[in-house]
Design an enzyme around this catalytic site. Structure first.
Site, PDB file in Angstrom:
ATOM      1  N   GLU A  17     -33.157 -21.049 -10.905  1.00  0.00           N
ATOM      2  CA  GLU A  17     -32.681 -20.584  -9.909  1.00  0.00           C
ATOM      3  C   GLU A  17     -31.513 -21.440  -9.150  1.00  0.00           C
ATOM      4  O   GLU A  17     -31.393 -21.811  -7.984  1.00  0.00           O
ATOM      5  CB  GLU A  17     -33.595 -20.082  -8.394  1.00  0.00           C
ATOM      6  CG  GLU A  17     -33.909 -19.289  -7.862  1.00  0.00           C
ATOM      7  CD  GLU A  17     -34.359 -19.796  -6.508  1.00  0.00           C
ATOM      8  OE1 GLU A  17     -35.032 -18.517  -6.259  1.00  0.00           O
ATOM      9  OE2 GLU A  17     -35.728 -20.252  -6.541  1.00  0.00           O
ATOM     10  N   GLU A  41     -44.860 -18.706  -3.207  1.00  0.00           N
ATOM     11  CA  GLU A  41     -44.209 -20.364  -3.988  1.00  0.00           C
ATOM     12  C   GLU A  41     -44.015 -21.364  -3.292  1.00  0.00           C
ATOM     13  O   GLU A  41     -43.691 -20.981  -1.229  1.00  0.00           O
ATOM     14  CB  GLU A  41     -41.877 -19.716  -3.959  1.00  0.00           C
ATOM     15  CG  GLU A  41     -41.543 -20.577  -4.373  1.00  0.00           C
ATOM     16  CD  GLU A  41     -39.881 -20.220  -4.490  1.00  0.00           C
ATOM     17  OE1 GLU A  41     -40.116 -18.982  -4.442  1.00  0.00           O
ATOM     18  OE2 GLU A  41     -39.408 -21.348  -5.497  1.00  0.00           O
TER      19      GLU A  41
HETATM   20 MN    MN Z   1     -37.184 -20.570  -5.810  1.00  0.00          MN
END
Ligand code: MN
Length: 287
Positions: free
Chosen positions: A246, A152
């Site tokens: 998220e 990420e």
């Molecule tokens: Mn994230």
């Protein structure tokens, strides 16, 4: 068709929780996928993992897994003992996900979180090399077990190794294994990227998962994120991976603390309604 998912911690104050209520309800709120804390799954017995997977199957929900490695498991550490502990931890986690039928593990799988450049270093190069060395061992291990590891791209205030799409591209190309992909997140991109569209197109075929959130981590569709530009770029690269929102809006607990929620972000939050509205927005505007 892109799966639309949500990270369970939207509803929780702690990272380590029983996932049952979220697996049971996200489908009814309009989601196809639920992202869980990989660390919690990893601490469950093999039998418990299988039960969780069966529950998700019964609900028609795809599971994915997120992780921010702890410092003791830093796969980018210059201390070989720590790096080896990180590899052992990640292999156990890959085994856990394989036990649940495989799938994606995304997050800081390439180093620990939150972290900053070690004081004794002027450049991240030595940590980068360690991380690549670890990932070259972990990606084949994952691939053989039906698991994909997605690094990420995280903003500078949370991690130092991969802050933008240029670095992410260099990283996956250096690892050069199909079981190592990239996870972009609009919240982090908003801080680091010159252009949302160009960043997505730059990662192109390496983009394996995509996190959605507004600039302040509210639910998608409630802020000023350039969703039309993002959708166009995802279409340009024929992206068919998941779109996992998220959002974090609750103060309190370790989640509120780690995410930095220090104010009342939404008034009288009806979390289920916010999630359902956001799922609808994403299905209408990004799928
Ligand atoms: Mn994230």
């Amino acid at each position: 068709m892109r799966n639309v998912g949500i990270y369970y911690a939207f509803w929780t104050h702690e990272w380590d929780v029983d996932f049952t209520p979220y697996i049971k309800k996200v489908g009814k709120l309009g989601f196809d996928q639920l992202e869980l804390n990989g660390g919690t799954v990893n601490s469950m017995s093999s039998k418990e993992q299988k039960e969780l997977k069966k529950m998700a199957d019964d609900e028609g929900i795809v599971l994915s897994y997120g992780i921010g490695l702890q410092k003791a498991y830093d796969v980018a550490s210059l201390d070989e003992k720590v790096r080896q502990n990180g590899i052992d931890f990640m292999k156990k986690m890959i085994d856990s996900v394989a036990n649940m039928g495989g799938g994606m593990i995304g997050g800081t799988v390439h180093g620990y979180w939150p972290s900053t450049l070690p004081k004794e270093l002027e450049s991240k190069e030595p940590c980068w090399k360690q991380s690549i060395k670890s990932m070259k061992e972990l990606a084949p291990y994952a691939g053989e077990r039906g698991v994909k590891l997605n690094v990420e791209v995280i903003n500078r205030f949370e991690q130092f190794l991969i802050n933008d799409s240029h670095e992410a591209l260099a990283y996956v190309q250096e690892v050069n294994h199909p079981a190592c992909g990239v996870l972009l997140d609009t919240f982090h991109m908003n801080i680091e990227e010159d252009s949302f569209g160009d960043a997505i197109r730059r990662i192109g075929p390496y983009l394996s998962s995509f996190h959605l959130g507004e600039t302040n981590r509210k639910t998608p569709g409630t802020g000023r994120m350039p969703w039309a530009e993002i959708k166009q770029a995802l279409d340009d690269i024929n992206y068919d991976g998941p779109l996992v929102m998220e959002p974090f809006v609750m103060q309190g607990g370790q989640v509120g603390r780690d995410i930095g929620v220090w104010r009342k972000i939404v008034k009288n939050p009806d979390l289920d309604k916010l999630a359902a509205d956001a799922a609808k927005f994403v299905k209408e505007n990004l799928v």
